[in-house]
Design a protein around this motif. Structure first.
Motif, PDB file in Angstrom:
ATOM      1  N   VAL A   1       4.578  -2.997   2.551  1.00 38.65           N
ATOM      2  CA  VAL A   1       4.488  -4.359   2.082  1.00 38.65           C
ATOM      3  C   VAL A   1       3.325  -5.018   2.708  1.00 38.65           C
ATOM      4  CG1 VAL A   1       5.301  -6.558   1.401  1.00 38.65           C
ATOM      5  CG2 VAL A   1       6.520  -4.728   0.675  1.00 38.65           C
ATOM      6  N   ILE A   2       2.374  -5.742   2.292  1.00 39.06           N
ATOM      7  CA  ILE A   2       1.516  -6.338   3.183  1.00 39.06           C
ATOM      8  C   ILE A   2       1.260  -8.032   2.721  1.00 39.06           C
ATOM      9  CG2 ILE A   2       0.007  -4.504   3.686  1.00 39.06           C
ATOM     10  CD1 ILE A   2      -1.793  -5.073   1.391  1.00 39.06           C
ATOM     11  N   ALA A   3       1.804  -8.119   1.536  1.00 37.15           N
ATOM     12  CA  ALA A   3       2.067  -9.540   1.178  1.00 37.15           C
ATOM     13  C   ALA A   3       3.047  -9.799   0.192  1.00 37.15           C
ATOM     14  CB  ALA A   3       0.812 -10.087   0.384  1.00 37.15           C
TER      15      ALA A   3
ATOM     16  N   VAL B   1       0.766  -1.094   0.141  1.00 41.07           N
ATOM     17  CA  VAL B   1       0.134   0.011   0.043  1.00 41.07           C
ATOM     18  C   VAL B   1       0.814   1.382   0.123  1.00 41.07           C
ATOM     19  CG1 VAL B   1      -1.810  -1.164   1.062  1.00 41.07           C
ATOM     20  CG2 VAL B   1      -0.336   0.126   2.605  1.00 41.07           C
ATOM     21  N   SER B   2       0.212   2.407  -0.577  1.00 35.04           N
ATOM     22  CA  SER B   2       0.929   3.595  -0.468  1.00 35.04           C
ATOM     23  C   SER B   2       1.096   4.248   0.846  1.00 35.04           C
ATOM     24  CB  SER B   2       0.224   4.735  -1.729  1.00 35.04           C
ATOM     25  OG  SER B   2       0.910   5.851  -1.512  1.00 35.04           O
ATOM     26  N   ASN B   3       2.352   4.563   1.355  1.00 35.43           N
ATOM     27  CA  ASN B   3       2.142   5.493   2.554  1.00 35.43           C
ATOM     28  C   ASN B   3       1.895   6.883   2.256  1.00 35.43           C
ATOM     29  OD1 ASN B   3       3.451   3.386   3.967  1.00 35.43           O
ATOM     30  ND2 ASN B   3       5.533   3.736   3.458  1.00 35.43           N
ATOM     31  N   LYS B   4       1.713   7.251   1.194  1.00 36.44           N
ATOM     32  CA  LYS B   4       1.186   8.590   0.691  1.00 36.44           C
ATOM     33  C   LYS B   4      -0.298   8.755   0.701  1.00 36.44           C
ATOM     34  CE  LYS B   4       1.268  12.013  -3.025  1.00 36.44           C
ATOM     35  NZ  LYS B   4       1.983  12.266  -4.517  1.00 36.44           N
TER      36      LYS B   4
ATOM     37  N   PRO C   1      -1.615   6.195   4.651  1.00 32.95           N
ATOM     38  CA  PRO C   1      -0.636   6.089   5.765  1.00 32.95           C
ATOM     39  C   PRO C   1      -1.208   5.444   6.994  1.00 32.95           C
ATOM     40  CG  PRO C   1      -1.841   8.367   5.407  1.00 32.95           C
ATOM     41  CD  PRO C   1      -2.196   7.473   4.443  1.00 32.95           C
ATOM     42  N   ASN C   2      -2.556   5.350   7.121  1.00 33.21           N
ATOM     43  CA  ASN C   2      -3.087   4.694   8.230  1.00 33.21           C
ATOM     44  C   ASN C   2      -3.600   3.424   8.008  1.00 33.21           C
ATOM     45  OD1 ASN C   2      -2.749   7.123  10.006  1.00 33.21           O
ATOM     46  ND2 ASN C   2      -4.632   8.061   8.907  1.00 33.21           N
ATOM     47  N   TYR C   3      -3.184   2.564   7.067  1.00 35.77           N
ATOM     48  CA  TYR C   3      -3.694   1.188   6.732  1.00 35.77           C
ATOM     49  C   TYR C   3      -3.208   0.513   8.013  1.00 35.77           C
ATOM     50  CZ  TYR C   3      -3.362  -3.572   4.816  1.00 35.77           C
ATOM     51  OH  TYR C   3      -3.811  -4.633   4.548  1.00 35.77           O
ATOM     52  N   LYS C   4      -4.351  -0.404   8.176  1.00 35.86           N
ATOM     53  CA  LYS C   4      -4.381  -1.253   9.210  1.00 35.86           C
ATOM     54  C   LYS C   4      -4.472  -2.879   8.827  1.00 35.86           C
ATOM     55  CE  LYS C   4      -5.756   2.023  12.976  1.00 35.86           C
ATOM     56  NZ  LYS C   4      -6.521   2.473  14.022  1.00 35.86           N
ATOM     57  N   SER C   5      -5.456  -3.004   7.924  1.00 37.99           N
ATOM     58  CA  SER C   5      -5.918  -4.445   7.337  1.00 37.99           C
ATOM     59  C   SER C   5      -6.401  -4.265   5.967  1.00 37.99           C
ATOM     60  CB  SER C   5      -6.893  -4.999   8.275  1.00 37.99           C
ATOM     61  OG  SER C   5      -8.239  -4.332   8.177  1.00 37.99           O
ATOM     62  N   ILE C   6      -6.501  -5.548   5.525  1.00 40.65           N
ATOM     63  CA  ILE C   6      -7.069  -5.677   4.061  1.00 40.65           C
ATOM     64  C   ILE C   6      -8.540  -4.825   3.996  1.00 40.65           C
ATOM     65  CG2 ILE C   6      -7.896  -7.340   2.633  1.00 40.65           C
ATOM     66  CD1 ILE C   6      -5.071  -7.336   2.671  1.00 40.65           C
TER      67      ILE C   6
ATOM     68  N   GLN D   1      -2.109   7.928  -8.132  1.00 39.53           N
ATOM     69  CA  GLN D   1      -3.047   7.556  -9.169  1.00 39.53           C
ATOM     70  C   GLN D   1      -3.686   6.240  -8.539  1.00 39.53           C
ATOM     71  OE1 GLN D   1      -1.936   7.668 -13.079  1.00 39.53           O
ATOM     72  NE2 GLN D   1      -0.275   8.906 -12.848  1.00 39.53           N
ATOM     73  N   ILE D   2      -2.813   5.467  -7.823  1.00 43.22           N
ATOM     74  CA  ILE D   2      -3.181   4.204  -7.247  1.00 43.22           C
ATOM     75  C   ILE D   2      -2.932   4.196  -5.752  1.00 43.22           C
ATOM     76  CG2 ILE D   2      -3.297   2.862  -9.274  1.00 43.22           C
ATOM     77  CD1 ILE D   2      -0.190   2.083  -8.535  1.00 43.22           C
ATOM     78  N   ASP D   3      -3.813   3.549  -5.031  1.00 44.17           N
ATOM     79  CA  ASP D   3      -3.674   3.587  -3.505  1.00 44.17           C
ATOM     80  C   ASP D   3      -2.523   2.430  -2.994  1.00 44.17           C
ATOM     81  OD1 ASP D   3      -5.656   5.714  -2.881  1.00 44.17           O
ATOM     82  OD2 ASP D   3      -6.699   4.228  -3.813  1.00 44.17           O
ATOM     83  N   ALA D   4      -2.616   1.276  -4.025  1.00 44.71           N
ATOM     84  CA  ALA D   4      -1.784   0.085  -3.646  1.00 44.71           C
ATOM     85  C   ALA D   4      -1.553  -0.428  -5.000  1.00 44.71           C
ATOM     86  CB  ALA D   4      -2.670  -0.757  -2.796  1.00 44.71           C
ATOM     87  N   MET D   5      -0.480  -1.565  -4.796  1.00 41.99           N
ATOM     88  CA  MET D   5       0.008  -2.224  -6.076  1.00 41.99           C
ATOM     89  C   MET D   5       0.480  -3.731  -5.870  1.00 41.99           C
ATOM     90  SD  MET D   5       2.449  -0.531  -9.047  1.00 41.99           S
ATOM     91  CE  MET D   5       3.885  -0.376  -8.080  1.00 41.99           C
ATOM     92  N   ALA D   6       0.163  -4.360  -6.782  1.00 45.82           N
ATOM     93  CA  ALA D   6       0.995  -5.843  -6.835  1.00 45.82           C
ATOM     94  C   ALA D   6       1.641  -5.560  -8.060  1.00 45.82           C
ATOM     95  CB  ALA D   6      -0.321  -6.661  -6.920  1.00 45.82           C
ATOM     96  N   ASN D   7       3.079  -5.918  -7.950  1.00 51.36           N
ATOM     97  CA  ASN D   7       4.101  -5.876  -9.057  1.00 51.36           C
ATOM     98  C   ASN D   7       5.369  -6.644  -8.393  1.00 51.36           C
ATOM     99  OD1 ASN D   7       5.564  -4.822 -11.322  1.00 51.36           O
ATOM    100  ND2 ASN D   7       3.690  -3.157 -11.453  1.00 51.36           N
ATOM    101  N   LEU D   8       6.465  -6.496  -9.117  1.00 44.34           N
ATOM    102  CA  LEU D   8       7.284  -7.249  -8.990  1.00 44.34           C
ATOM    103  C   LEU D   8       8.866  -6.208  -8.929  1.00 44.34           C
ATOM    104  CD1 LEU D   8       5.298  -8.734 -11.307  1.00 44.34           C
ATOM    105  CD2 LEU D   8       6.570 -10.722 -10.536  1.00 44.34           C
ATOM    106  N   ASP D   9       9.609  -7.064  -8.579  1.00 41.94           N
ATOM    107  CA  ASP D   9      11.069  -6.456  -8.767  1.00 41.94           C
ATOM    108  C   ASP D   9      11.542  -6.417 -10.425  1.00 41.94           C
ATOM    109  OD1 ASP D   9      11.745  -5.584  -6.173  1.00 41.94           O
ATOM    110  OD2 ASP D   9      12.399  -7.536  -5.550  1.00 41.94           O
ATOM    111  N   PRO D  10      12.475  -5.205 -10.388  1.00 39.05           N
ATOM    112  CA  PRO D  10      12.811  -4.344  -9.700  1.00 39.05           C
ATOM    113  C   PRO D  10      11.860  -3.239  -9.158  1.00 39.05           C
ATOM    114  CG  PRO D  10      13.572  -3.709 -11.747  1.00 39.05           C
ATOM    115  CD  PRO D  10      12.980  -5.047 -11.898  1.00 39.05           C
ATOM    116  N   VAL D  11      10.503  -3.017  -9.551  1.00 36.93           N
ATOM    117  CA  VAL D  11       9.795  -2.143  -9.284  1.00 36.93           C
ATOM    118  C   VAL D  11       9.519  -2.057  -7.740  1.00 36.93           C
ATOM    119  CG1 VAL D  11       7.311  -1.186  -9.569  1.00 36.93           C
ATOM    120  CG2 VAL D  11       8.701  -2.082 -11.626  1.00 36.93           C
TER     121      VAL D  11
END
Length: 351
Positions: free
Chosen positions: A216-218, A129-132, A135-140, A194-204
């Motif tokens: 990181v949450i998963a 999730v984006s810390n921007k 910032p107050n993310y707690k759960s899914i 533009q997005i609040d969270a992202m599923a992606n891979l390295d090196p991104v």
């Protein structure tokens, strides 16, 4: 001339090794010719070739392993795996370098697709999730109504995110999936909000982690983390093609497999400096040190031999059935979604 048993055994051993004797002299036998390839020009589709997820493909291409096998492989790079699959279904690609899960989804639609070499034994996908913007993310549950970036809707990143959401009590329809690709565009979309969270891979992912922009949450970059997320071994990147292609082009398929297995074995022995010399500079997103650090994180995710683990397909099916109700009541023949036949021959060649 009569031969005793000892001489006969030696002669037989030499023959099996490719030698024979004549008038007391040792001669090498000529190797049998390689079987003719049914097709030498291959159109291959991939979604996000710059990612470590597809590093074996890049290595095989850059080191000329496909050419050594007599193949001319033309690679088309798409925004995500779902787009690469569409290219093959539409007839513009012969083979796809893509996620194993697509073979199961296509069987559900009555189309026979078979994966024939495994590139990754862990998906390497990270959901954060984006810390921007959060910032107050707690759960899914906090992701409900949010925008989640994926390489492309329907791709392996979308599948992983949907599974994590389901485990947290959310359906895919509870969020908005946004295709952002797998490179600099994905980083820009995340940083701009533009997005609040992202599923992606390295090196991104490592680029965003480095500056504490992502929480990181998963994570599935290691075998241990993959086991924790999915509950079993999860096949990742593969080469797959239609059953019709495999049946019509067995020697060509074997040649493709040989090149990929050779690349996998090269990666097992390669050091960071070797990787840097081979991988195109554009894949490094302007930060060589970060790229190498990211490689060390995902190195164990690379398959050492190209073989599909026996329990892997069942893990993938269980994952899909968790959030795709249309698949829940269907019967699948997982043995038809993959084969180790070609890899076993390639492994014997490159021991």
């Amino acid at each position: 001339m009569k031969m005793n048993w000892k001489q006969l055994a030696i002669a037989l051993g030499l023959f099996l090794l490719g030698y024979f004797t004549f008038n007391g002299k040792l001669f090498a036998q000529s190797a049998p010719p390689a079987p003719a390839l049914e097709k030498t020009r291959i159109a291959l589709a991939v979604g996000g070739k710059n990612l470590f997820y597809y590093l074996p493909l890049t290595i095989a291409e850059q080191l000329g392993y496909f050419k050594d096998e007599g193949l001319q492989v033309e690679i088309s790079d798409f925004a995500g795996g779902a787009k690469a699959l569409q290219a093959m279904i539409g007839g513009s690609a012969d083979v796809v370098s893509g996620a194993y899960e697509h073979t199961i989804n296509m069987q559900a639609k009555g189309q026979a697709i078979t994966a024939f070499v495994l590139q990754g034994r862990a998906p390497q996908i990270v959901l954060g999730v984006s810390n921007k913007t959060m910032p107050n993310y707690k759960s899914i549950a906090d992701l409900k109504g949010k925008k989640i970036g994926v390489t492309a809707p329907g791709s392996s990143t979308s599948i992983m995110a949907s599974f994590v959401l389901a485990k947290g009590g959310l359906k895919p329809s509870d969020v908005s999936f946004v295709g952002v690709g797998a490179g600099a565009g994905a980083v820009a979309a995340f940083r701009s909000g533009q997005i609040d969270a992202m599923a992606n891979l390295d090196p991104v992912i490592s680029m965003l982690e480095q500056k504490n922009e992502m929480r990181v949450i998963a994570d599935t970059r290691t075998l241990k983390d993959t086991q924790s997320v999915f509950g079993g071994p999860m096949p990742a990147a593969t080469l797959y093609a239609s059953d019709a292609f495999l049946k019509k082009n067995p020697h060509t398929t074997q040649a493709l497999t040989n090149a990929m297995v050779r690349a996998l074995k090269w990666i097992q022995q390669a050091g960071p400096s070797d990787i840097i010399k081979v991988v195109p500079e554009s894949y490094q997103l302007g930060d060589r040190a970060l790229y190498l650090a990211a490689f060390m994180k995902v190195r164990e995710a690379m398959s050492p031999d190209g073989l599909f683990p026996a329990a892997g397909p069942a893990t993938a099916l269980k994952t899909l059935q968790t959030f795709e109700p249309d698949l829940a009541g269907k019967t699948f023949d997982l043995s038809k979604t993959y084969t180790n036949e070609f890899v076993l021959k390639a492994d014997a060649k490159y021991k």
